[in-house]
Design a protein around this motif. Sequence first.
Motif, PDB file in Angstrom:
ATOM      1  N   HIS A   1     -12.190   7.312   9.277  1.00 37.31           N
ATOM      2  CA  HIS A   1     -13.236   7.230   8.258  1.00 37.31           C
ATOM      3  C   HIS A   1     -14.620   7.223   8.928  1.00 37.31           C
ATOM      4  CE1 HIS A   1     -15.757   5.556   5.080  1.00 37.31           C
ATOM      5  NE2 HIS A   1     -14.793   5.841   4.229  1.00 37.31           N
TER       6      HIS A   1
ATOM      7  N   ASP B   1      -8.244   3.857  -3.009  1.00 37.54           N
ATOM      8  CA  ASP B   1      -7.562   3.962  -4.303  1.00 37.54           C
ATOM      9  C   ASP B   1      -6.488   2.886  -4.474  1.00 37.54           C
ATOM     10  OD1 ASP B   1      -9.056   6.220  -4.922  1.00 37.54           O
ATOM     11  OD2 ASP B   1      -7.683   7.497  -3.777  1.00 37.54           O
ATOM     12  N   GLY B   2      -6.259   2.120  -3.409  1.00 36.54           N
ATOM     13  CA  GLY B   2      -5.251   1.071  -3.509  1.00 36.54           C
ATOM     14  C   GLY B   2      -5.774  -0.085  -4.344  1.00 36.54           C
TER      15      GLY B   2
ATOM     16  N   GLY C   1       0.802  -1.215   0.000  1.00 42.90           N
ATOM     17  CA  GLY C   1       0.000   0.000   0.000  1.00 42.90           C
ATOM     18  C   GLY C   1       0.834   1.262   0.000  1.00 42.90           C
TER      19      GLY C   1
ATOM     20  N   ASP D   1      -7.430   3.962   7.390  1.00 42.37           N
ATOM     21  CA  ASP D   1      -7.878   5.283   7.830  1.00 42.37           C
ATOM     22  C   ASP D   1      -8.874   5.082   8.972  1.00 42.37           C
ATOM     23  OD1 ASP D   1      -8.941   7.741   8.230  1.00 42.37           O
ATOM     24  OD2 ASP D   1      -9.929   7.889   6.276  1.00 42.37           O
TER      25      ASP D   1
ATOM     26  N   CYS E   1      -9.474   0.654   4.508  1.00 45.54           N
ATOM     27  CA  CYS E   1      -8.308   0.497   3.634  1.00 45.54           C
ATOM     28  C   CYS E   1      -8.416   1.478   2.464  1.00 45.54           C
ATOM     29  CB  CYS E   1      -8.281  -0.942   3.136  1.00 45.54           C
ATOM     30  SG  CYS E   1      -6.905  -1.296   2.052  1.00 45.54           S
ATOM     31  N   ASP E   2      -7.302   2.078   2.143  1.00 45.11           N
ATOM     32  CA  ASP E   2      -7.218   3.066   1.063  1.00 45.11           C
ATOM     33  C   ASP E   2      -8.075   2.668  -0.146  1.00 45.11           C
ATOM     34  OD1 ASP E   2      -6.539   4.857  -0.831  1.00 45.11           O
ATOM     35  OD2 ASP E   2      -4.413   4.304  -0.956  1.00 45.11           O
TER      36      ASP E   2
ATOM     37  N   ALA F   1      -9.351  -2.907  -0.661  1.00 48.76           N
ATOM     38  CA  ALA F   1      -9.460  -1.468  -0.927  1.00 48.76           C
ATOM     39  C   ALA F   1     -10.884  -0.971  -0.688  1.00 48.76           C
ATOM     40  CB  ALA F   1      -9.040  -1.171  -2.368  1.00 48.76           C
TER      41      ALA F   1
ATOM     42  N   GLN G   1      -2.678   0.014   4.969  1.00 46.79           N
ATOM     43  CA  GLN G   1      -2.786   1.365   5.486  1.00 46.79           C
ATOM     44  C   GLN G   1      -4.258   1.652   5.728  1.00 46.79           C
ATOM     45  OE1 GLN G   1      -0.458   3.817   2.689  1.00 46.79           O
ATOM     46  NE2 GLN G   1       1.014   3.767   4.355  1.00 46.79           N
TER      47      GLN G   1
END
Length: 346
Positions: A168, A191-192, A83, A165, A188-189, A197, A163
Motif C-alpha cells: 500500500h 473493505d473488511g 478477514g 497489504d 488492513c483490507d 479496516a 490480512q
Amino acid sequence: MGKLIKFDHVNTHGDFEKLLSHFGIDYTKKGNQLRALCPLHEDTNPSLSIALEADGDTKPNTFHCFGCHQSGSIIDFAAHLDGGTLREGAELVAEISGCGVAPAKTKSAKKPGGAKQPVKGRTSSKGANSHPTAGKRDTSHSEAPESVSDADPGNKPLRFSLQLDCAHPYVAERINAWAREQFGIGVCDPDGRSMMAGRCCVPIHNAKGELVAYAGRRITDDPEAEKWLFPPGFKKMQELFNLHRVVGVEQVALVEGFFDAVRLAELGIPAVACMGTTASEAQVALLQGIGVRRVVVAFDGDEEGQAAVPAALSLVTRCMFARHGALPVGEDPASADEMAVRQLIA
Ligand SMILES: [Zn+2]
C-alpha cells in the motif's frame, strides 16, 4: 479440492466459546448468553452479545453487537475476524469446534489454530539476514521475562492474523521494503469489517515473539478518527514494541513510537517503543527481563516528548543504567537525519 462444508451443520455445532478463545477475546457467560468487547468496532463496554440457544426471534449460535449493530452466524463472525471468505470462516469454526468437516490436507497446511498468515513470506524473508540486527530477531526465543505482575494476566497471544497489504502506498512511502518485511507492517483490507479496516497496522509481539495485538494508524485525513487505535482491552503499558527482536542486546534505545523504532532498526540500532510518552514500570521490567543493561531514552524532540524524559529516566535508573539521547528540537527518531540519530547512541 476441499471437502463439502455443510454450513448449516457448522453454524449449529460450532463452538462459540472456543472460537472467542481462539481469537483471544475474553467473555463472560450468563445462562445461554456470552458477552464480550466487540472486536468489530472500538468497544469500551462489552456490547457483543452471543446467543448460544434460540431465544424468541434470536437464532442459536448467533452474535449481535449493540454498538456497531453487526450481527450474524458463528461462521460470519469467524470470517469477519479472520478477514477471509465464508468458506474459510466455516473451515476455521469446524476445525476449532471439532465438527470434523475440514479436510485433513487443509488442516496440516495451516499453522496451529488454522488462522491464516497475514503477510506471507514477508516476515521471514531471506534478505533480512543480511541486516546488522538480523541475528537478534529470533522469534522462538524462550527466555521471556517473568510475567510483569501476578495480579494481571497481561495480553493473550492472538490466534488470528489480519490480512495486510504491505505494498500500500501509505506504507511504501514511509517504511522501506526491508522494514516492511521485518516488521510485517501493512494496511488492513479497507473493505473488511475489522476495527482496523483501512488502517496501517503494526503487529505487536510479546518477549516470546507471540503476536498480542495490532496497532492501527489512521491513513486518511479524517479528523474524527483516532490517530492510533489499539484493540479493546489491550494493555499497551505491559508491552514494548519490538521487544522480542532485541532479546540478548545490552543497550537499547527507548523511543515513543512504532516508526521511530523501525527507523532505528533500519540503521542497525536496537530500539523498543513504549507506544506513547510514558514508560511504565512493567515495561522497564520487560527490558530487565531480557537482559538489557543500558537504556538511551530517545523521545521526540518536541515539548511533550522532552517533558516526559525525566520521568522515564528516573524509572529506568532504578534498575539499570539510563541516559538521555537528545534529538534536535522538533525532530523525532523517525524523521531526524542519520547523523543525529547515530549520535544518540554514540
Ligand atoms: Zn461491534
